[in-house]
Write an enzyme that holds these catalytic residues in place. Sequence first.
Site, PDB file in Angstrom:
ATOM      1  N   SER A  19     -35.395 -72.538-107.963  1.00  0.00           N
ATOM      2  CA  SER A  19     -34.490 -71.649-107.266  1.00  0.00           C
ATOM      3  C   SER A  19     -34.925 -71.470-105.798  1.00  0.00           C
ATOM      4  O   SER A  19     -34.995 -72.444-105.058  1.00  0.00           O
ATOM      5  CB  SER A  19     -34.412 -70.319-108.020  1.00  0.00           C
ATOM      6  OG  SER A  19     -33.382 -69.498-107.534  1.00  0.00           O
ATOM      7  N   ASP A  50     -23.714 -73.867-111.537  1.00  0.00           N
ATOM      8  CA  ASP A  50     -24.763 -72.906-111.186  1.00  0.00           C
ATOM      9  C   ASP A  50     -24.115 -71.652-110.598  1.00  0.00           C
ATOM     10  O   ASP A  50     -23.477 -71.707-109.542  1.00  0.00           O
ATOM     11  CB  ASP A  50     -25.702 -73.544-110.151  1.00  0.00           C
ATOM     12  CG  ASP A  50     -26.915 -72.684-109.831  1.00  0.00           C
ATOM     13  OD1 ASP A  50     -26.823 -71.442-109.924  1.00  0.00           O
ATOM     14  OD2 ASP A  50     -27.952 -73.256-109.460  1.00  0.00           O
ATOM     15  N   HIS A 100     -28.037 -71.934-113.849  1.00  0.00           N
ATOM     16  CA  HIS A 100     -29.122 -71.760-112.874  1.00  0.00           C
ATOM     17  C   HIS A 100     -30.457 -71.709-113.605  1.00  0.00           C
ATOM     18  O   HIS A 100     -30.740 -70.770-114.355  1.00  0.00           O
ATOM     19  CB  HIS A 100     -28.912 -70.477-112.081  1.00  0.00           C
ATOM     20  CG  HIS A 100     -29.891 -70.310-110.952  1.00  0.00           C
ATOM     21  ND1 HIS A 100     -29.814 -71.052-109.799  1.00  0.00           N
ATOM     22  CD2 HIS A 100     -30.984 -69.502-110.819  1.00  0.00           C
ATOM     23  CE1 HIS A 100     -30.799 -70.704-108.982  1.00  0.00           C
ATOM     24  NE2 HIS A 100     -31.526 -69.772-109.583  1.00  0.00           N
TER      25      HIS A 100
END
Length: 342
Positions: free
Chosen positions: A138, A265, A293
Amino acid sequence: MEKRYRPAWWLPGGHLQTLWPALMRRSAEVRVRRERVELEDGDFLDLDWLANGPATGPVVVLLHGLEGSLESHYLPGLMRGLGELGLRPVLMYHRGCSGEPNRTHRRYTGGDTGDLARVVALLEEREPDTPLAAVGFSLGANLLLKWLGETGAENPLAAAAAVSPPFRLDRAAARLERGLSRIYRGHLLRSLRASVAARYADRPQTSPVSLERVRAASSFREFDDAFTAPVHGYAGVDDYYHRASCRSYLGDITVPTLVLHALDDPFTTPDAVPGDDELSPAIRLELHRHGGHVGFVTGRIPGRPGYWIEERVARYLSGALSSKFHRPDQPLSHSATSLSPR
């Protein structure tokens, strides 16, 4: 032939793929050894080493996402898996994320690569002949990719992997204001505001910014404009999003790098994904229609999931490090973009 990702049919959509591992996964048991690194500016970084892993072998630096830690669902299983393959994983905590407020006004951003460079330099100094790799998740993936691009051919890593990078921070901030993605925004903003409040709890007068503005921030744009940008030397939130996003650095990466990303995502938008012409030949972008995600959950039977990220990343790094250092006649991976089936 590389094993393909097949999303769990019983977790349709990006939100379920994202939420299942975060809420339902039972973390793998890992024992770690904590190390504190003192920084030149008076602050510190904490590292968690796999305690029962191999004593020698390549080192893999792990970078967690926004407000992440060893408790993040994607880290314990990967650490254990890397150790089983003869690699030495070490989790690098961003400033203020290891359970103790950091000492300086600076915390961490999606583009402040100095701390990562400092840790890698320390590892190089200790073991100059040991191969190094890194994995980012991330926001940590954005940070890693930006650093790889900034340093180009001078980067000391032998291999890297990035999972669910936002690519463009402005797109991510906008996406988290829409629909169900506001769930994630609310959770993360509460954590960010609490971290800043804890840092100045006993001396609010020393804060370099208005704590009232920080407490009142109800979006990432507001928080980053009130705290992140001014504290870390940016002219404003748009300057931060532009300069800290990794997308414009991808063409300069020379380290063999795997990038895993899903089009569903919920932390960003499909138009944030770079085109093939923006990628250097060192990057292998594996782009999937589904996965959410940092999700990528597999499994044919409901309630019996598999977690493909740690399988794919561990195999990739093990192969990349082995081929580079034990079979030097083998060529580096070529760039490739793959789209998994529905």
